[in-house]
Design a protein around this motif. Structure first.
Motif, PDB file in Angstrom:
ATOM      1  N   ASP A  59      94.918  35.753  79.254  1.00 36.21           N
ATOM      2  CA  ASP A  59      96.037  35.268  78.443  1.00 36.21           C
ATOM      3  C   ASP A  59      97.154  34.843  79.378  1.00 36.21           C
ATOM      4  O   ASP A  59      97.519  35.572  80.309  1.00 36.21           O
ATOM      5  CB  ASP A  59      96.547  36.360  77.499  1.00 36.21           C
ATOM      6  N   MET A  60      97.684  33.640  79.140  1.00 35.77           N
ATOM      7  CA  MET A  60      98.772  33.119  79.965  1.00 35.77           C
ATOM      8  C   MET A  60     100.002  32.889  79.106  1.00 35.77           C
ATOM      9  O   MET A  60      99.924  32.215  78.072  1.00 35.77           O
ATOM     10  CB  MET A  60      98.362  31.808  80.645  1.00 35.77           C
ATOM     11  N   ASP A  61     101.112  33.437  79.554  1.00 36.31           N
ATOM     12  CA  ASP A  61     102.388  33.268  78.855  1.00 36.31           C
ATOM     13  C   ASP A  61     103.357  32.606  79.816  1.00 36.31           C
ATOM     14  O   ASP A  61     103.696  33.165  80.861  1.00 36.31           O
ATOM     15  CB  ASP A  61     102.922  34.626  78.390  1.00 36.31           C
ATOM     16  N   VAL A  62     103.796  31.389  79.469  1.00 35.03           N
ATOM     17  CA  VAL A  62     104.613  30.573  80.363  1.00 35.03           C
ATOM     18  C   VAL A  62     105.992  30.379  79.746  1.00 35.03           C
ATOM     19  O   VAL A  62     106.103  29.983  78.575  1.00 35.03           O
ATOM     20  CB  VAL A  62     103.965  29.195  80.605  1.00 35.03           C
TER      21      VAL A  62
ATOM     22  N   ALA B 282     109.205  27.435  86.063  1.00 31.78           N
ATOM     23  CA  ALA B 282     108.291  28.085  85.118  1.00 31.78           C
ATOM     24  C   ALA B 282     107.964  29.481  85.625  1.00 31.78           C
ATOM     25  O   ALA B 282     107.636  29.667  86.805  1.00 31.78           O
ATOM     26  CB  ALA B 282     107.011  27.270  84.964  1.00 31.78           C
ATOM     27  N   ARG B 283     108.070  30.453  84.734  1.00 32.25           N
ATOM     28  CA  ARG B 283     107.663  31.828  85.026  1.00 32.25           C
ATOM     29  C   ARG B 283     106.400  32.097  84.230  1.00 32.25           C
ATOM     30  O   ARG B 283     106.382  31.937  83.001  1.00 32.25           O
ATOM     31  CB  ARG B 283     108.752  32.815  84.634  1.00 32.25           C
TER      32      ARG B 283
ATOM     33  N   GLU C 200     102.207  37.962  87.937  1.00 31.40           N
ATOM     34  CA  GLU C 200     103.250  37.011  87.556  1.00 31.40           C
ATOM     35  C   GLU C 200     103.574  36.126  88.746  1.00 31.40           C
ATOM     36  O   GLU C 200     103.506  36.561  89.905  1.00 31.40           O
ATOM     37  CB  GLU C 200     104.510  37.746  87.083  1.00 31.40           C
ATOM     38  N   TYR C 201     103.907  34.886  88.436  1.00 28.92           N
ATOM     39  CA  TYR C 201     104.293  33.978  89.510  1.00 28.92           C
ATOM     40  C   TYR C 201     105.331  32.977  89.020  1.00 28.92           C
ATOM     41  O   TYR C 201     105.497  32.755  87.814  1.00 28.92           O
ATOM     42  CB  TYR C 201     103.086  33.261  90.112  1.00 28.92           C
ATOM     43  N   GLN C 202     106.032  32.407  89.993  1.00 23.37           N
ATOM     44  CA  GLN C 202     107.071  31.421  89.768  1.00 23.37           C
ATOM     45  C   GLN C 202     106.577  30.089  90.309  1.00 23.37           C
ATOM     46  O   GLN C 202     105.955  30.033  91.378  1.00 23.37           O
ATOM     47  CB  GLN C 202     108.331  31.840  90.528  1.00 23.37           C
ATOM     48  N   ALA C 203     106.847  29.007  89.602  1.00 19.71           N
ATOM     49  CA  ALA C 203     106.432  27.690  90.081  1.00 19.71           C
ATOM     50  C   ALA C 203     107.423  26.638  89.588  1.00 19.71           C
ATOM     51  O   ALA C 203     108.021  26.793  88.518  1.00 19.71           O
ATOM     52  CB  ALA C 203     105.020  27.355  89.600  1.00 19.71           C
ATOM     53  N   PRO C 204     107.597  25.558  90.345  1.00 29.10           N
ATOM     54  CA  PRO C 204     108.527  24.517  89.931  1.00 29.10           C
ATOM     55  C   PRO C 204     107.907  23.566  88.915  1.00 29.10           C
ATOM     56  O   PRO C 204     106.690  23.385  88.866  1.00 29.10           O
ATOM     57  CB  PRO C 204     108.831  23.779  91.245  1.00 29.10           C
TER      58      PRO C 204
ATOM     59  N   ARG D 126     106.598  28.652  76.325  1.00 26.04           N
ATOM     60  CA  ARG D 126     107.927  28.690  75.694  1.00 26.04           C
ATOM     61  C   ARG D 126     108.814  27.713  76.464  1.00 26.04           C
ATOM     62  O   ARG D 126     109.275  28.017  77.567  1.00 26.04           O
ATOM     63  CB  ARG D 126     108.483  30.110  75.718  1.00 26.04           C
ATOM     64  N   LEU D 127     109.008  26.554  75.882  1.00 25.79           N
ATOM     65  CA  LEU D 127     109.678  25.446  76.563  1.00 25.79           C
ATOM     66  C   LEU D 127     111.166  25.462  76.245  1.00 25.79           C
ATOM     67  O   LEU D 127     111.578  25.272  75.098  1.00 25.79           O
ATOM     68  CB  LEU D 127     109.046  24.117  76.117  1.00 25.79           C
ATOM     69  N   ASN D 128     111.976  25.702  77.284  1.00 26.76           N
ATOM     70  CA  ASN D 128     113.423  25.714  77.128  1.00 26.76           C
ATOM     71  C   ASN D 128     114.052  25.019  78.337  1.00 26.76           C
ATOM     72  O   ASN D 128     114.649  25.657  79.205  1.00 26.76           O
ATOM     73  CB  ASN D 128     113.939  27.154  77.013  1.00 26.76           C
TER      74      ASN D 128
END
Length: 711
Positions: free
Chosen positions: A78-81, A88-89, A183-187, A241-243
């Motif tokens: 399961d991926m939650d972005v 993007a987290r 968990e990871y962070q990406a541009p 979750r696009l914000n």
């Protein structure tokens, strides 16, 4: 006395002739038998390579001839972005369920964005949550192996490539489910007003060229299921979750059906329409701003005593259409086995579209490669109607097969026959999925030999090697374009070809005023129209301003940015650290810094920011032993799906037509690798074996005739 010609031609006595022939055949047979024994020994040695040995012929290694079989450990992901601004987290939860009666260790190879920063690991065993800790790579592996031997549950996250990671989970009990959360962070990427974020979901099989160490090849290899024999495995569910901080429009996923739910303000929630999908192709989300995109976007984050900045600075679009430059274009197309099916169609259509766009003043050439290489012309030729027609016919005849020897094609493409022709722009365009394991060799060769060439990468297919694509485009001062569907060929290639005729922003420099910011990347790229300059910086205090300057279409251009205009951002510090790690890796490949200096820099950044790198790993260990003493631990390497659109037989070799195989792959020995027929066949052994048997047969026949003559 010198014998006469007749005497020299006269044969000797029959018995002497027979003895001479028998001796000759016996001698040859002994030599051939020796070579055969050596060949058999070499083959056996090749099949039992030690970690430090090298692969002597290009190979894709598979677990069984009919493909892998489903593992006793089942995996669901399961991926939650959460997209906030330009960051993007991502939270990835992998559920490993042991359906067997044995205790198992599960090993899973999976992809992540090459510019992502993995900084968190949690392992859930029953009701216990174990938090992972960052360690040097060797120390983390030692901690994990000790816990495994003691019967304690343990999890380990290791980087094999910047876009390829391995999860190991030890001591999963019969019927037990263990959760691994990373968990990871990406541009977020922005190009020509379009924003996008990509979630890699499957690692495509990688080709290992000759000289690749066995250990490195093993680290990038996993069992692959034949989709004709087994249903897809490793289902994934995705929530985004696009914000982005502005009103969005045109939210689409080009490769997956999605549902969009409007939220408060500009927020939207995106999920897969069917709830889940097989992990056999990358997921991508694209969106645009309903407003005019700002020329400068600034985000800051305060971590401990330092400020971190991310800036996107867009040069102005050219309002004038200049005359396209006189160019020399070299098109390099990959027709190896991994490009079979949809990928080959996409690459050929892209190449033909590019050929038709050439002007009569352009020069061009076409290079195709698999485990061999062919240049259409000895050197680039003028793009006359006849030459273009010849190249179009050549493209139509290309078929995908064999290995992926990309390095010779790169070296050939970078050969510049007219370096003094500075008025002609030299552009190299690669069309490939990049499914190779010798990325370092490619980048080193490009950095050493690029000259005045600019290299543009077109990633083809459902799961391209984006690490290779982006790094080659960066080192080659070009751009990267992805084509994941045949329907995208016209739009994507047209945009790329148009971009190549537009002004380029070159000789970029950044000057600080009143601050001590450390900027990344270390070497600023050239920019093509629609591309923003992405700067990441660390400073003790963000104050003052910076000036970005360069040459736009040969004319001076500059922009001043006041740092106090930055708004609060998320994850900027991790992205800065990840970029500095990339700078160290690139610097080593280009011989700008030593291997020791690069390793130390990468390790320190990994430890300081808790990031998984090639030098650091995350490890989580349960304190309480769970596996009973004496209970056997079975290793289960989880199989991967074949990327969508790939042809199993073209990659791994078609099964023998006369084999009596059942419809299911054999599970007798799933751990025995074999070399693929297209790229690593034992042809030498077969040749020597046949020759040896023929000579031995000849010796036997001669002896038999001799005995008959005596009788």
């Amino acid at each position: 006395m010198i014998p006469s010609p007749a005497a020299r031609r006269r044969p000797g006595p029959p018995s002497r002739r027979r003895r001479g022939r028998a001796s000759l055949i016996a001698g040859l047979s002994a030599v051939v038998l020796s070579v055969m024994m050596f060949s058999f020994a070499s083959l056996a040695h090749a099949r039992q390579l030690a970690p430090d040995d090298e692969i002597t012929s290009g190979a894709l290694l598979l677990r069984t001839r009919d493909g892998a079989t489903p593992s006793a450990v089942q995996l669901g992901t399961d991926m939650d972005v959460t997209v906030t601004g330009l960051t993007a987290r991502v939270k990835v939860v992998q559920a490993f369920r042991n359906t067997s009666r044995d205790w198992v260790e599960a090993i899973y190879l999976y992809p992540l964005p090459e510019d992502g920063a993995v900084d968190s690991l949690k392992m859930v065993v029953g009701q216990r949550v174990i938090i992972g800790e960052i360690n040097r790579r060797a120390a983390a592996r030692e901690i994990y192996e000790q816990a495994k031997a003691e019967g304690r549950a343990a999890g380990l996250v290791e980087q094999q490539r910047p876009n390829m990671f391995t999860n190991r989970v030890a001591n999963i009990g019969p019927g037990e489910t263990v959760l691994i959360e990373i968990e990871y962070q990406a541009p977020v990427r922005r190009l020509s007003g379009e924003y996008s974020f990509r979630l890699p979901l499957v690692v495509g099989p990688r080709y290992a060229p000759p000289g690749t160490s066995a250990a490195d090849a093993a680290a990038t290899r996993a069992p692959v299921l034949d989709p004709r024999r087994h249903a897809d495995v490793n289902p994934v569910s995705i929530t985004v979750r696009l914000n982005p901080g502005f009103a969005t429009t045109g939210v689409v996923s080009p490769y997956h059906a999605i549902q969009i739910v409007e939220g408060a303000g500009s927020t939207r929630t995106i999920t897969l329409k069917d709830g889940s999908a097989p992990s056999n192709r990358d997921f991508e989300l694209r969106w645009r701003s309903a407003e005019t995109a700002p020329g400068v976007e600034l985000f800051r984050q305060r971590v401990r005593s330092d400020d971190y900045l991310m800036a996107l600075i867009s040069p102005p679009e050219s309002n004038r259409r200049r005359t396209p430059p006189v160019r020399e274009l070299v098109f390099v197309i990959d027709n190896s086995g991994s490009m079979s099916g949809d990928s080959m169609r996409q690459a050929k259509e892209s190449l033909k579209l590019a050929l038709r766009s050439l002007s009569p003043t352009d020069r061009f050439n076409v290079i195709r490669f698999d485990d061999s290489m062919t240049e259409l012309f000895d050197k680039p030729v003028l793009a006359t109607r006849d030459q273009i027609a010849l190249a179009l016919r050549y493209a139509d005849q290309l078929e995908a097969s064999g290995g992926t020897e990309m390095l010779p094609a790169l070296r050939a493409a970078l050969v510049d026959d007219t370096p003094e022709d500075v008025g002609r722009v030299r552009q190299v365009i690669f069309l490939t999925d990049g499914s190779i394991s010798n990325e370092d060799q490619m980048l080193a060769a490009l950095g050493s030999n690029r000259g005045r060439s600019r290299v543009f990468m077109v990633g083809i297919g459902s799961a391209p090697n984006t690490f290779l694509m982006n790094r080659m485009a960066e080192v080659g001062r070009g751009t990267y374009t992805h084509i994941g569907d045949t329907r995208e060929v016209i739009a994507r290639m047209t945009a790329l070809l148009d971009r190549l005729t537009r002004p380029v922003l070159t000789d970029l420099r950044v000057v600080t005023h009143g601050g001590d910011a450390q900027f990344a990347p270390a070497d600023l790229p050239d920019l093509y129209e629609g591309e923003p300059l992405v700067l990441l910086a660390r400073a003790s205090n963000l104050r003052g301003s910076i000036t970005v300057s360069g040459l736009l279409d040969g004319r001076p251009w500059s922009r001043r940015v006041h740092l106090n205009q930055a708004v609060e951002g998320v994850g900027v510090a991790k992205l800065w650290a990840r970029r500095r790690i990339t700078d160290a890796e690139v610097g080593q490949r280009l011989d700008q810094i030593s291997a020791e200096e690069a390793a130390q820099t990468i390790a320190q950044l990994g430890l300081d920011f808790s990031i998984v790198t090639r030098e650091t790993s995350l490890v989580a260990v349960d304190r309480t032993p769970s596996r009973p003493q004496g209970a056997r631990l079975t290793e289960e390497e989880l199989p991967l799906n074949l990327p969508a659109g790939w042809d199993f037989d073209r990659i791994f070799g078609a099964p023998a037509p006369d084999s009596d195989r059942s419809t299911e792959a054999s599970t007798d020995d799933p751990g025995v690798p074999f070399d693929l027929p297209q790229t690593a066949t034992a042809w030498a052994l077969s040749m020597w074996s046949g020759l040896g048997l023929a000579l031995i047969g000849g010796l036997g026949l001669m002896v038999l005739r001799r005995r008959r003559a005596r009788s």
